[in-house]
Design a protein around this motif. Sequence first.
Motif, mmCIF file in Angstrom:
data_model
loop_
_atom_site.group_PDB
_atom_site.id
_atom_site.type_symbol
_atom_site.label_atom_id
_atom_site.label_comp_id
_atom_site.label_asym_id
_atom_site.label_seq_id
_atom_site.Cartn_x
_atom_site.Cartn_y
_atom_site.Cartn_z
ATOM 1 N N PHE A 271 0.842 -1.702 0.093
ATOM 2 C CA PHE A 271 0.015 0.330 -0.527
ATOM 3 C C PHE A 271 0.957 0.790 0.115
ATOM 4 N N ARG A 272 1.786 1.137 0.997
ATOM 5 C CA ARG A 272 3.207 2.100 1.116
ATOM 6 C C ARG A 272 4.051 2.263 -0.126
ATOM 7 N N ARG A 273 4.560 1.665 -0.984
ATOM 8 C CA ARG A 273 4.652 1.649 -2.148
ATOM 9 C C ARG A 273 3.356 2.046 -3.339
ATOM 10 N N LEU A 274 2.573 2.241 -3.247
ATOM 11 C CA LEU A 274 1.433 2.071 -4.506
ATOM 12 C C LEU A 274 1.174 3.827 -4.257
ATOM 13 N N GLY A 275 1.942 4.484 -3.080
ATOM 14 C CA GLY A 275 1.583 5.725 -3.119
ATOM 15 C C GLY A 275 -0.173 5.690 -1.727
ATOM 16 N N GLY A 276 -0.363 4.817 -1.611
ATOM 17 C CA GLY A 276 -1.301 5.230 -0.407
ATOM 18 C C GLY A 276 -1.006 5.235 0.355
ATOM 19 N N HIS A 277 -0.106 5.812 1.313
ATOM 20 C CA HIS A 277 0.164 6.701 2.314
ATOM 21 C C HIS A 277 1.043 7.096 2.143
ATOM 22 N N PRO A 278 0.998 8.886 2.487
ATOM 23 C CA PRO A 278 0.989 9.978 2.254
ATOM 24 C C PRO A 278 2.893 10.235 2.899
ATOM 25 N N ASP A 279 2.995 9.118 3.791
ATOM 26 C CA ASP A 279 4.647 8.824 3.741
ATOM 27 C C ASP A 279 5.527 7.724 3.177
ATOM 28 N N GLY A 280 4.463 7.219 2.280
ATOM 29 C CA GLY A 280 5.607 6.968 1.474
ATOM 30 C C GLY A 280 6.033 5.549 1.794
ATOM 31 N N LEU A 281 7.199 5.412 1.739
ATOM 32 C CA LEU A 281 7.941 3.700 2.321
ATOM 33 C C LEU A 281 9.008 4.716 3.657
ATOM 34 N N ASN A 282 8.319 5.985 4.044
ATOM 35 C CA ASN A 282 9.240 6.440 5.150
ATOM 36 C C ASN A 282 8.187 6.423 6.610
ATOM 37 N N GLY A 283 8.920 5.886 7.490
ATOM 38 C CA GLY A 283 8.343 5.606 8.983
ATOM 39 C C GLY A 283 8.137 4.311 9.221
#
Length: 393
Positions: free
Chosen positions: A211-223
């Motif tokens: 989900f993060r890799r595909l832009g679903g989370h504002p922090d992307g792959l940070n955090g």
Amino acid sequence: FELHPLLREFLLDRLLHDSHSEERIRQAIADNLDAEAWDRALELILRFKTLDCVESALQHAFKPLVRSGRLATLAAFAQSIATAPTFPPPSCEIVLAEVALRDGHLELARDLARRAQAALCPTHPLTSRCAAIVGQVAFFFAEFTEAESAYRVARETAADEQDGAEALHGLALASVFGESRGAKESVVKLEACSTRSPTAFLRFAAANLAFRRLGGHPDGLNGNLFLDAALEALPQVEDPRVRTAMCYAAAGALTQRAEFRLAQDWLHRLLVDAARFDLEFVMPYANWMSAQIALGQRRFAEAERALQAVEDAALSTEARHHALNARTLRARLLLQTGQIPAAFASLGRAPDYPLIPSWRAEYIATKAVALACAGQIGEALKEAALAEESTLA
């Protein structure tokens, strides 16, 4: 205790001369199933041809064996039963569908699962797994509407908590990679269940990374990516499919962050499990990831070997996206070594079949880079815009 093999054979042969042999054989099968001595129970069924016990035995043995990675035991049994001149019992066909899925024969897996599905009632203990196989094949074919529908059926017919968790995980992956509106909700539901078991946690962690890799989370792959916690949970999870899915997701996320050594460590764990449990369908993805890591480290010979393995897999399975992934990565390899015309030749014609949106976008973006390298800036910008329109990532 274990009897000496010769003594055991002698006693089993003598059993056939007993006037109560049939009753004793059936009781022995039932006792072995109750004791979860699956191999013994299945062996007795085959030896004494008590074929009317097949369906009941598989209903009991299927889930424990599959979830512990012992599909080979079930496969040998089902293939022996399937040699009869009639269609095998529905549970046997689900085993054969599972084997076809493991070996990358996707159309066969779907056909077998659908045929078994038609013969099962909603309360059958394997109805949910049958629907999940249909969903997984649809996912591999990038038919996300069908995949989500099948996983919803799997969830509705779940016979236990693990069935429900597996269906929810499949639904989450289909919505995440299909970039549907329900993706965030599905990941949130997985997170809500993540404390129930190490397996549930790994399923959430893998879906969250995608989900993060595909832009679903504002922090992307940070955090917080939960990688340390996932690493601790890996030995506690029995199902090799869950472990390999987590390892693939972690390797992909770390590769995207250019943390190639850590990505290689996760990929190594995946390869160990895939070899130990004969997970053939995993290998093209593993080799594709290996090629990505090698390209990032400019280890071109290693990338070439991995790409050849992906191309070979594309020829031997029905998963056309393997061929496209190989073409895309080969073009990037050629661009990195200054071979621009060869990169264009590798990309070839745009695919005209369903694909994961982010994978289609990556193909188009690679074409844009090739055009830029060739000095065709206007065309490169058009392709870059098209790549951005093709995915949310």
